[in-house]
Design an enzyme around this catalytic site. Structure first.
Site, PDB file in Angstrom:
ATOM      1  N   SER A  55       5.867   4.231 -11.281  1.00 38.82           N
ATOM      2  CA  SER A  55       5.710   3.233 -10.227  1.00 38.82           C
ATOM      3  C   SER A  55       6.854   2.229 -10.121  1.00 38.82           C
ATOM      4  O   SER A  55       7.008   1.570  -9.117  1.00 38.82           O
ATOM      5  CB  SER A  55       4.390   2.497 -10.407  1.00 38.82           C
ATOM      6  OG  SER A  55       4.395   1.802 -11.630  1.00 38.82           O
TER       7      SER A  55
ATOM      8  N   HIS B  13      -0.093   7.708  -8.375  1.00 39.55           N
ATOM      9  CA  HIS B  13       0.743   7.464  -7.186  1.00 39.55           C
ATOM     10  C   HIS B  13       1.139   8.771  -6.501  1.00 39.55           C
ATOM     11  O   HIS B  13       1.955   8.761  -5.583  1.00 39.55           O
ATOM     12  CB  HIS B  13       2.014   6.700  -7.571  1.00 39.55           C
ATOM     13  CG  HIS B  13       1.782   5.271  -7.940  1.00 39.55           C
ATOM     14  ND1 HIS B  13       1.698   4.258  -7.007  1.00 39.55           N
ATOM     15  CD2 HIS B  13       1.584   4.681  -9.149  1.00 39.55           C
ATOM     16  CE1 HIS B  13       1.492   3.102  -7.631  1.00 39.55           C
ATOM     17  NE2 HIS B  13       1.422   3.339  -8.924  1.00 39.55           N
TER      18      HIS B  13
ATOM     19  N   LYS C 157      -6.041   3.849  -4.934  1.00 36.42           N
ATOM     20  CA  LYS C 157      -4.734   3.780  -4.267  1.00 36.42           C
ATOM     21  C   LYS C 157      -4.821   4.525  -2.934  1.00 36.42           C
ATOM     22  O   LYS C 157      -5.506   4.067  -2.033  1.00 36.42           O
ATOM     23  CB  LYS C 157      -3.638   4.310  -5.197  1.00 36.42           C
ATOM     24  CG  LYS C 157      -3.369   3.297  -6.319  1.00 36.42           C
ATOM     25  CD  LYS C 157      -2.286   3.689  -7.295  1.00 36.42           C
ATOM     26  CE  LYS C 157      -2.044   2.542  -8.274  1.00 36.42           C
ATOM     27  NZ  LYS C 157      -2.031   2.949  -9.675  1.00 36.42           N
TER      28      LYS C 157
HETATM   29  C1  PLP Z   1      -2.633   2.310 -10.924  1.00 34.95           C
HETATM   30  C2  PLP Z   1      -2.546   3.233 -12.036  1.00 34.95           C
HETATM   31  C3  PLP Z   1      -3.616   3.399 -12.929  1.00 34.95           C
HETATM   32  C4  PLP Z   1      -4.848   2.552 -12.864  1.00 34.95           C
HETATM   33  O1  PLP Z   1      -5.676   2.923 -11.807  1.00 34.95           O
HETATM   34  P1  PLP Z   1      -7.048   2.158 -11.584  1.00 34.95           P
HETATM   35  O2  PLP Z   1      -7.951   3.165 -10.964  1.00 34.95           O
HETATM   36  O3  PLP Z   1      -6.732   0.996 -10.697  1.00 34.95           O
HETATM   37  O4  PLP Z   1      -7.532   1.718 -12.923  1.00 34.95           O
HETATM   38  C5  PLP Z   1      -3.493   4.351 -13.915  1.00 34.95           C
HETATM   39  N1  PLP Z   1      -2.376   5.106 -14.050  1.00 34.95           N
HETATM   40  C6  PLP Z   1      -1.333   4.959 -13.226  1.00 34.95           C
HETATM   41  C7  PLP Z   1      -0.126   5.814 -13.405  1.00 34.95           C
HETATM   42  C8  PLP Z   1      -1.374   4.013 -12.205  1.00 34.95           C
HETATM   43  O5  PLP Z   1      -0.321   3.862 -11.395  1.00 34.95           O
END
Ligand code: PLP
Length: 405
Positions: A192, A220, A251
């Site tokens: 990210s 992502h 997301k």
């Molecule tokens: C955002 C993210 C998470 C966490 O996701 P949530 O469902 O908000 O807990 C986990 N791993 C990665 C790679 C992320 O980018």
């Protein structure tokens, strides 16, 4: 020692080192354009890649789910927390990712915290054993925390350099003759901070050659990468070669909350018995389950949504470079605009908000020194006009600050 005093000193230190995280309150729903401080701003800082966060059909599905199945279950899955819709969503995700089975969690963070320890801390018929996990240096915090729960006396935790398959291969080869019980490779699908994709084809090959289980957290990637949004593996044409996925429903797919693990029938059945954040924590609320199913349905039936995300991303990447800004090359809607010094990134993000663009900066220690950046995130919710407005603001502020000429 007075705890309030202790934490106050630390808070001051965070302020001083410019790592204090300020929260800006939105006065509107999440979207391509939001309202902040009474003014409209083009949103370039959310993971709302597909514009599902405020999509009318997704909201309707949430309301219908609320009406039909209630507000919540007041229970964990194995007591009275499973409704037919939870099972339906799990099936839908498996079908989407071409896996055998899926288990829902309250978040992807919870899924990652669950996964590693559930395997490595169990004897599974062995009295003495050692497991090993190879992890990309830039893996998400939840993967790191998940691995912290693995007992050091039975788990070797190894870090390979970011996306460095040669380093990974070297370590696998070095350990080849060791009598490990489980070998595992863990990587984010998309990272990210950089918006770069894990080199999955080579990692898949290494996992096969060294009999390692391949875990990909595609938070992502799913809904974002690949022609049909099936994620980093689809982009790299290795869909079906990933042993275990971790994914988020917070997301691209909806954007509210929830996560999952997806993989073989055996592994997922096992997780239902051993994953502690699943067993001892409430099931997902019906509104979220129903809205997520609608989000997947939309993604499956309306091909224009992912296409728009990809077109918007290509457009923004091309135009921001044409203005003279330096970005990290790639294909992902995460577009890091490289600025160098932290102070410049901070100033630019403030100026951009005044000019109607909401964007966040990243600087040391989150990224290496001298690589401070603004991280733009493009969405299918953006119209061409929104993107043009954002680009105009970049041009105006960039010239004023003498970053571009
Ligand atoms: C955002 C993210 C998470 C966490 O996701 P949530 O469902 O908000 O807990 C986990 N791993 C990665 C790679 C992320 O980018």
């Amino acid at each position: 020692m007075n705890v309030n005093e202790l934490v106050t000193a630390e808070l001051a230190r965070l302020e001083e080192s410019k790592t204090f995280k300020y929260e800006t309150a939105l006065q509107s729903a999440q979207g391509g354009v939001v309202k902040v401080g009474g003014k409209e701003a083009v949103m370039l800082a959310s993971n709302n890649y597909l514009g599902m966060s405020n999509h009318p059909a997704v909201k309707r599905a949430a309301l219908d789910g609320l009406k039909k199945y209630g507000y919540g279950l007041a229970s964990v899955r194995f007591l009275t927390g499973t409704q037919t819709i939870h099972l339906e969503l799990e099936k839908q995700i498996s079908k989407f990712l071409k896996t055998e089975d899926t288990i829902l969690f309250s978040s992807s963070f919870a899924a990652n915290v669950a996964f590693f320890a559930a395997l490595t801390n169990e004897k599974l018929g062995f009295e003495n054993y050692r497991d090993v996990i190879y992890s990309d240096r830039l893996n998400h915090a939840s993967i790191i925390d998940g691995q912290r729960l693995c007992r050091p006396e039975s788990t070797d935790k190894k870090i390979y350099n970011h996306c460095d398959v040669a380093d990974l291969e070297r370590q696998l080869e070095e350990d080849k003759t060791k009598a490990y019980r489980i070998r595992m490779i863990a990587t984010d699908g998309v990272f990210s901070m950089e918006g770069d994709l894990a080199p999955l084809p080579k990692i898949v090959e290494l996992a096969r050659n060294y009999s390692a289980l391949l875990f990909v957290d595609d938070a992502h990637g799913i809904g974002v990468c690949g022609k049909t949004g099936r994620g980093t593996a689809e982009h790299h044409r290795v869909l079906g070669s990933i042993d275990v996925y971790s994914g988020t429903l917070g997301k691209a797919i909806g954007g509210a909350a929830g996560g999952f693990l997806s993989g073989s029938v055996e592994l997922i059945s096992y997780m239902r018995q051993k994953a502690r954040p699943y067993i001892f924590s409430n099931s997902l609320p019906p509104a979220i389950v129903c809205a997520t199913m609608e989000a997947f349905r939309l993604l499956n039936t309306d091909k224009s949504i992912v296409r728009r995300l990809h077109e918007n991303t290509a457009y923004f990447r091309k135009e921001i470079q044409a203005l003279g800004f330096k970005i990290l090359e790639g294909i992902h809607p995460i577009v890091p605009v490289m600025l160098g010094e932290a102070a410049i990134a901070q100033e630019m993000s403030t100026q951009l908000l005044k000019a109607g663009v909401y964007i966040k900066g990243l600087w040391y220690p989150v990224v290496p020194k001298g690589e401070a950046r603004l991280r733009a995130q493009i969405s299918a919710a953006h119209t061409r006009k929104d993107l043009d407005r954002a680009l105009e603001a970049f041009e105006k502020v960039g010239k004023k600050m003498k970053i571009i000429s």
